[in-house]
Scaffold this active site. Structure first.
Site, PDB file in Angstrom:
ATOM      1  N   LEU A 193     -14.030  23.306  23.199  1.00  0.00           N
ATOM      2  CA  LEU A 193     -15.391  22.951  23.611  1.00  0.00           C
ATOM      3  C   LEU A 193     -16.091  22.532  22.333  1.00  0.00           C
ATOM      4  O   LEU A 193     -16.027  23.259  21.331  1.00  0.00           O
ATOM      5  CB  LEU A 193     -16.115  24.160  24.224  1.00  0.00           C
ATOM      6  CG  LEU A 193     -15.680  24.610  25.624  1.00  0.00           C
ATOM      7  CD1 LEU A 193     -16.366  25.934  25.973  1.00  0.00           C
ATOM      8  CD2 LEU A 193     -16.028  23.550  26.673  1.00  0.00           C
ATOM      9  N   ASP A 194     -16.751  21.373  22.338  1.00  0.00           N
ATOM     10  CA  ASP A 194     -17.416  20.967  21.101  1.00  0.00           C
ATOM     11  C   ASP A 194     -18.600  21.885  20.810  1.00  0.00           C
ATOM     12  O   ASP A 194     -18.970  22.728  21.628  1.00  0.00           O
ATOM     13  CB  ASP A 194     -17.834  19.488  21.161  1.00  0.00           C
ATOM     14  CG  ASP A 194     -18.880  19.197  22.229  1.00  0.00           C
ATOM     15  OD1 ASP A 194     -19.826  19.989  22.367  1.00  0.00           O
ATOM     16  OD2 ASP A 194     -18.757  18.174  22.914  1.00  0.00           O
ATOM     17  N   ASN A 195     -19.186  21.744  19.630  1.00  0.00           N
ATOM     18  CA  ASN A 195     -20.207  22.716  19.211  1.00  0.00           C
ATOM     19  C   ASN A 195     -21.456  22.680  20.079  1.00  0.00           C
ATOM     20  O   ASN A 195     -22.193  23.657  20.142  1.00  0.00           O
ATOM     21  CB  ASN A 195     -20.563  22.532  17.726  1.00  0.00           C
ATOM     22  CG  ASN A 195     -21.196  21.179  17.441  1.00  0.00           C
ATOM     23  OD1 ASN A 195     -20.866  20.184  18.074  1.00  0.00           O
ATOM     24  ND2 ASN A 195     -22.076  21.125  16.472  1.00  0.00           N
ATOM     25  N   HIS A 196     -21.702  21.577  20.780  1.00  0.00           N
ATOM     26  CA  HIS A 196     -22.878  21.493  21.650  1.00  0.00           C
ATOM     27  C   HIS A 196     -22.596  21.976  23.070  1.00  0.00           C
ATOM     28  O   HIS A 196     -23.507  22.035  23.892  1.00  0.00           O
ATOM     29  CB  HIS A 196     -23.410  20.051  21.691  1.00  0.00           C
ATOM     30  CG  HIS A 196     -23.978  19.599  20.389  1.00  0.00           C
ATOM     31  ND1 HIS A 196     -23.517  18.491  19.713  1.00  0.00           N
ATOM     32  CD2 HIS A 196     -24.949  20.139  19.620  1.00  0.00           C
ATOM     33  CE1 HIS A 196     -24.197  18.354  18.591  1.00  0.00           C
ATOM     34  NE2 HIS A 196     -25.059  19.337  18.506  1.00  0.00           N
ATOM     35  N   SER A 197     -21.336  22.297  23.361  1.00  0.00           N
ATOM     36  CA  SER A 197     -20.963  22.779  24.693  1.00  0.00           C
ATOM     37  C   SER A 197     -20.806  24.297  24.657  1.00  0.00           C
ATOM     38  O   SER A 197     -20.558  24.888  23.610  1.00  0.00           O
ATOM     39  CB  SER A 197     -19.662  22.121  25.153  1.00  0.00           C
ATOM     40  OG  SER A 197     -19.812  20.710  25.200  1.00  0.00           O
TER      41      SER A 197
END
Length: 199
Positions: free
Chosen positions: A43-47
């Site tokens: 999951l990317d850092n904004h997710s």
């Protein structure tokens, strides 16, 4: 003996234990993880949301590189009110740009409007309360780079929050951001609908 965990990955944290960049890492969570632990999928850092951690190196291949696709469901908040037409476009397939600058038509998927999502706390970067928004769930069996964000953008809506709430029958449930839950091996594989075989 391998160990299995799920976490609710907080916003602004990458799905890694080490990184050359100055970012928040999984090791900052208040938990004594065993040696050899790694994240399955990203999951990317904004997710936010459901992330699997394990010491079993086979799980990534069994889950994401098998011939059998596995469902992942995301709870998504977008700006503005999404029309029935936009929802239908998401369900039937939209064109997004993927790696290599190639246009790709997403396969049909399940998209549902959620009136009041449960167990979702506020976040510092949320939309102001008075601004219109729509919460939806999107269930995919693939994971192109930033696919959900690109899909909502293709129908005129910017993704403001993205929370993975399930992988197959493994659910995030009421696990709070930053919380960790260890799972028993048999239950872990059963809920993910994969067979623990030697590779």
């Amino acid at each position: 003996m391998d160990r299995y965990f799920i976490i609710n990955k907080p916003y602004d944290m990458v799905s890694q234990f080490v990184s050359p960049d100055k970012v928040h890492l999984l090791g900052e969570l208040d938990y004594d993880f065993p040696e050899g632990i790694h994240a399955v999928g990203r999951l990317d850092n904004h997710s936010e949301g459901l992330l699997i951690l394990t010491t079993n190196k086979k799980v990534t291949r069994l889950l994401f590189e098998s011939d059998t696709p596995h469902k992942r469901t995301y709870l998504v908040m977008v700006n503005k009110v999404m029309s029935a037409e936009a929802l239908e476009k998401l369900r039937t397939g939209v064109t997004i740009r993927i790696k290599g600058g190639v246009d790709y038509v997403t396969p049909p998927c399940d998209v549902q409007v959620v009136e009041k999502p449960a167990n979702v706390g506020p976040r510092a970067h949320d939309l102001k309360e008075y601004l219109p928004r729509t919460w939806i769930t999107i269930t995919l069996t693939e994971g192109k780079f930033h696919q959900v964000r690109k899909m909502t953008s293709a129908v005129g809506h910017q993704t403001k929050r993205l929370i993975r709430i399930s992988i197959e029958d493994l659910l995030l449930g009421d696990l709070q951001p930053g919380e960790v839950q260890e799972m028993e091996e048999e239950r872990f594989f059963r809920l993910l609908n994969i067979v623990n075989v030697a590779i």
